[in-house]
Scaffold this active site. Structure first.
Site, short mmCIF file in Angstrom:
data_model
loop_
_atom_site.label_atom_id
_atom_site.label_comp_id
_atom_site.label_asym_id
_atom_site.label_seq_id
_atom_site.Cartn_x
_atom_site.Cartn_y
_atom_site.Cartn_z
N LYS A 123 0.84 -1.20 0.00
CA LYS A 123 0.00 0.00 0.00
C LYS A 123 0.88 1.25 0.00
CE LYS A 123 -3.64 2.33 2.69
NZ LYS A 123 -4.69 2.18 3.71
N ASP A 228 -13.37 4.66 10.36
CA ASP A 228 -13.83 4.60 8.96
C ASP A 228 -14.33 3.18 8.69
OD1 ASP A 228 -14.38 5.73 6.52
OD2 ASP A 228 -12.31 5.74 5.80
P1 ADP Z 1 -7.49 3.75 1.38
O1 ADP Z 1 -6.88 4.24 2.64
O2 ADP Z 1 -6.95 4.50 0.22
O3 ADP Z 1 -9.00 3.69 1.44
P2 ADP Z 1 -7.45 0.85 1.78
O4 ADP Z 1 -6.47 0.34 2.76
O5 ADP Z 1 -8.86 0.97 2.25
O6 ADP Z 1 -6.94 2.24 1.17
O7 ADP Z 1 -7.39 -0.09 0.49
C1 ADP Z 1 -8.12 0.19 -0.71
C2 ADP Z 1 -8.62 -1.10 -1.35
O8 ADP Z 1 -7.53 -1.97 -1.65
C3 ADP Z 1 -9.53 -1.91 -0.43
O9 ADP Z 1 -10.88 -1.53 -0.54
C4 ADP Z 1 -9.30 -3.33 -0.90
O10 ADP Z 1 -10.11 -3.61 -2.03
C5 ADP Z 1 -7.85 -3.33 -1.36
N1 ADP Z 1 -6.96 -3.83 -0.27
C6 ADP Z 1 -6.39 -3.10 0.71
N2 ADP Z 1 -5.63 -3.85 1.55
C7 ADP Z 1 -5.72 -5.12 1.08
C8 ADP Z 1 -5.16 -6.38 1.49
N3 ADP Z 1 -4.35 -6.48 2.56
N4 ADP Z 1 -5.47 -7.48 0.76
C9 ADP Z 1 -6.29 -7.39 -0.32
N5 ADP Z 1 -6.83 -6.24 -0.76
C10 ADP Z 1 -6.57 -5.11 -0.09
#
Ligand code: ADP
Ligand code: MG
Length: 378
Positions: A123, A228
């Protein structure tokens, strides 16, 4: 959504890394880093920094810009990504890069893999993306603060996410296993499932509702609120288990507005279940149901995520605190800084390179969280 452009990771040299790090350090207190200052911080034994700077601009890891008061270099998003990804590669945390799997409000998400080929989730935090261009608007908007730089904000967002994920994972919460982080980049377990916003049918709606409400209360019992808690930040594994993700906005139950944020999380679940499954329950938790039995919030703030960082992040995210105000001041007027300060930045570059390129052991996020906690521009 495509792939990360990572071919460049293979070609750039240690000297390129040194020059990029020098710009990163210079940007702690400069909007743009003038060439001579860059040269002086990079401290290359044989000179030649200008040629390297030019090459890095060509690859769009740096850009050269004309400022109001002086001209200079700044790191681009790709340049910052490069520094983090190169570091994670050197540490043997990540060894191959896959596709983008998500774009959040404040991040880009990719699949990557380690040496054994095990898939992981990467991320990249992207906060304060306005950079310095919309600075004036932003400053007028939050009258009494200095806008913090996107470098700093993205980095503290990742630092905070990693710290919370680690503390939650250690306590058995259903969150991805945190692997490591560097700068604005977090590596974690890849969840096998999909976000709940894409789920239209579940075997037992009532059981899932109870699970989620219990999760909110259990977080509260440990002293924290997710902040959130919605269908975009909850994933459902293929065997029906909810996994909570996305932690940069988490807060303590001692936050002055904690009850409001707790209720908001609860209402997100109620609204979603009503909308998506036509399910309404007369039962839902309230803030007074919390039995505080742990200080997870205190542990996180002791782990290198300081109060000042927290405050700066809250300002950026629009989370209400008693007093707002950022710690970051950018040197806009004058490009000259004292020799002592140059010396300090030079040393930081040197330390960073020694740690990452010459370190014999594989570093983990743990050690790193402590070793960098003092080097922030607070
Ligand atoms: P943001 O802070 O930008 O909202 P998120 O952490 O919510 O970012 O991640 C955005 C999207 O990426 C999530 O809705 C999910 O679909 C995907 N995602 C995030 N972390 C994971 C993970 N550990 N494994 C699989 N998909 C993930
Ligand atoms: Mg999210």
């Amino acid at each position: 959504m495509g792939k990360l452009n990572v071919t460049i990771l293979r070609y750039l040299t240690k000297e390129d890394f040194r020059v990029l790090t020098a710009i990163e350090m210079g940007m702690k207190n400069h909007e743009l880093v003038p060439g001579p200052l860059a040269a002086s911080i990079a401290n290359l034994r044989h000179g030649g920094v200008h040629k390297l700077l030019k090459e890095l601009c060509k690859h769009r890891l740096l850009s050269y810009e004309r400022g109001k008061h002086y001209d200079g270099y700044r790191l681009t998003n790709s340049g910052y990504d490069y520094l983090a990804l190169k570091t994670l590669t050197i540490r043997n945390i990540v060894s191959s890069f896959g596709n983008q799997i998500g774009v959040g409000k404040e991040s880009n998400i990719y699949t990557v893999a380690n040496e054994e080929g095990q898939p992981l989730c990467l991320k990249l935090h992207r906060l304060g993306r306005t950079c310095f261009r919309n600075l004036k608007e932003k400053r007028d908007y939050h009258q009494h603060r200095h806008a913090a730089s996107w470098l700093y904000l993205s980095r503290i967002s990742a630092t905070k996410e990693f710290a919370y994920m680690k503390a939650l994972h250690e306590r058995g919460f259903p969150v991805p296993k945190p692997i490591d982080f560097n700068r604005h980049c977090v590596v974690m377990e890849l969840v096998d499932g999909k976000p709940m916003c894409q789920v239209y049918e579940v075997p037992d709606v009532e059981a899932l509702y109870d699970d989620l409400m219990n999760l909110i209360v259990r977080l509260g019992n440990h002293g924290v609120i997710h902040g959130d808690f919605n269908e975009f930040n909850l994933m459902l594994t293929d065997d029906g288990k909810p996994i909570l993700i996305d932690f940069p906005q988490m807060m303590s139950t001692s936050h002055p507005n904690a009850e409001m944020y707790f209720d908001r999380d609860v209402n997100c679940v109620r609204d979603f279940f009503k909308r998506r499954f036509g399910y309404e329950s007369s039962l839902h938790p309230t803030f007074s149901d919390i039995l505080r039995e742990d200080d997870l919030d205190v542990e996180v703030s002791a782990s290198g995520f300081t109060r000042q960082m927290e405050k700066d992040l809250y300002v950026e995210m629009g989370i209400v605190t008693e007093e707002n105000g950022s710690s970051v001041e950018i040197n806009k007027e004058n490009e000259t800084i004292g020799n002592e300060e140059v010396e300090e930045l030079r040393k930081e570059v040197e330390d960073m390179l020694n740690e990452e390129f010459n370190g014999k052991q594989k570093k983990t996020g743990d050690d790193y969280a402590h070793s960098t906690s003092e080097s922030d521009n607070s």
